[in-house]
Design a protein around this motif. Structure first.
Motif, PDB file in Angstrom:
ATOM      1  N   SER A   6      -1.250  10.670  -7.129  1.00 34.09           N
ATOM      2  CA  SER A   6      -0.025  11.028  -6.405  1.00 34.09           C
ATOM      3  C   SER A   6      -0.046  10.436  -4.998  1.00 34.09           C
ATOM      4  N   SER A   7      -1.067   9.644  -4.690  1.00 40.61           N
ATOM      5  CA  SER A   7      -1.245   9.069  -3.355  1.00 40.61           C
ATOM      6  C   SER A   7      -0.211   7.981  -3.065  1.00 40.61           C
ATOM      7  N   VAL A   8       0.532   8.164  -1.995  1.00 43.39           N
ATOM      8  CA  VAL A   8       1.488   7.124  -1.591  1.00 43.39           C
ATOM      9  C   VAL A   8       0.742   5.873  -1.133  1.00 43.39           C
ATOM     10  N   VAL A  68      -8.506   1.612   2.079  1.00 46.16           N
ATOM     11  CA  VAL A  68      -7.318   2.450   1.958  1.00 46.16           C
ATOM     12  C   VAL A  68      -7.357   3.281   0.668  1.00 46.16           C
ATOM     13  N   GLY A  69      -8.175   2.896  -0.311  1.00 40.16           N
ATOM     14  CA  GLY A  69      -8.355   3.747  -1.480  1.00 40.16           C
ATOM     15  C   GLY A  69      -8.086   3.137  -2.839  1.00 40.16           C
ATOM     16  N   ALA A  85       1.588  -1.715  -5.625  1.00 40.49           N
ATOM     17  CA  ALA A  85       2.862  -2.443  -5.618  1.00 40.49           C
ATOM     18  C   ALA A  85       2.680  -3.879  -5.117  1.00 40.49           C
ATOM     19  N   ARG A  86       1.640  -4.125  -4.316  1.00 40.79           N
ATOM     20  CA  ARG A  86       1.379  -5.482  -3.818  1.00 40.79           C
ATOM     21  C   ARG A  86       1.134  -6.486  -4.936  1.00 40.79           C
ATOM     22  N   LEU A  87       0.660  -6.021  -6.083  1.00 38.21           N
ATOM     23  CA  LEU A  87       0.347  -6.933  -7.184  1.00 38.21           C
ATOM     24  C   LEU A  87       1.598  -7.414  -7.910  1.00 38.21           C
ATOM     25  N   CYS A 116       3.611   6.262 -12.111  1.00 38.53           N
ATOM     26  CA  CYS A 116       2.581   7.130 -11.541  1.00 38.53           C
ATOM     27  C   CYS A 116       2.643   8.503 -12.188  1.00 38.53           C
ATOM     28  N   ASP A 117       1.503   9.106 -12.326  1.00 37.37           N
ATOM     29  CA  ASP A 117       1.412  10.494 -12.746  1.00 37.37           C
ATOM     30  C   ASP A 117       0.133  11.050 -12.132  1.00 37.37           C
ATOM     31  N   SER A 118       0.184  12.293 -11.778  1.00 41.10           N
ATOM     32  CA  SER A 118      -0.954  12.912 -11.107  1.00 41.10           C
ATOM     33  C   SER A 118      -1.830  13.651 -12.112  1.00 41.10           C
TER      34      SER A 118
END
Length: 192
Positions: A9-11, A173-174, A18-20, A26-28
């Motif tokens: 759920s991380s923005v 950043v993760g 999205a850079r790719l 997405c789903d948490s």
């Protein structure tokens, strides 16, 4: 190509993926992210990244599921998300003038075949010497309570760093995109 699913759920992770330029949803995942007694930080992040992918496999049976988890480590001490101002202040003051290693676990599960690739990408930051006033200004401005070790590297957290070193800055950043592209290539996904 199987559809991509980001198990988060991380923005921050969503923005990185999205850079790719690939379509994804997405789903948490709902997992217990507790640290197990005696579990090394490296094993913790790899286990959690993997568990996040498998937690969604039944709901997404024909997807490439991406899971990621991150901790910051000072020596042997694991710093997770602080959640509160007080915890964040304590984490940052403890990090002052030290080297902090960010360990980012990454997993890519092909839920159709069950094949799962798992890795960990380290990134080390040498911290500036921080005083309480600087830390508190940063916390009031950035409010990084959902970031491992209280470091929001994609924002003002970078002002706390003196030096960085590692194979992939996006891991800080993760979501380590360089390693993720390697994993996607194994699954036949071409980027770009």
């Amino acid at each position: 190509m199987l559809p991509l699913l980001l198990a988060s759920s991380s923005v921050y992770r969503r923005e990185l993926l999205a850079r790719l330029g690939l379509p994804f949803v997405c789903d948490s995942p709902d997992i217990d992210e507790s640290h197990r007694a005696g579990e090394a930080a490296l094993e913790l992040v790899k286990r959690l990244a993997r568990e996040k992918t498998f937690a969604l496999a039944d709901r997404y049976p024909a997807h490439l599921i991406i899971g990621s988890d991150q901790v910051a480590v000072i020596g042997e001490r694991i710093l997770g998300k602080p959640h509160t101002f007080e915890n964040a202040r304590e984490q940052l003051l403890a990090a002052s003038g030290t080297k902090v290693t960010f360990l980012t676990g990454l997993a890519l599960l092909n839920s159709q075949t069950g094949a799962c690739q798992v890795d960990c990408v380290p990134f080390t930051v040498t911290m500036r010497t921080l005083d309480q006033a600087r830390v508190e200004r940063y916390l009031r401005t950035e409010q990084p309570y959902d970031c491992a070790g209280s470091f929001k590297a994609e924002g003002l957290g970078v002002s706390l760093f003196q030096r960085t070193e590692g194979p992939d800055a996006t891991s800080l950043v993760g979501l380590p995109l360089i390693r993720l592209v390697d994993m996607l290539l194994v699954e036949g996904v071409e980027v770009p």
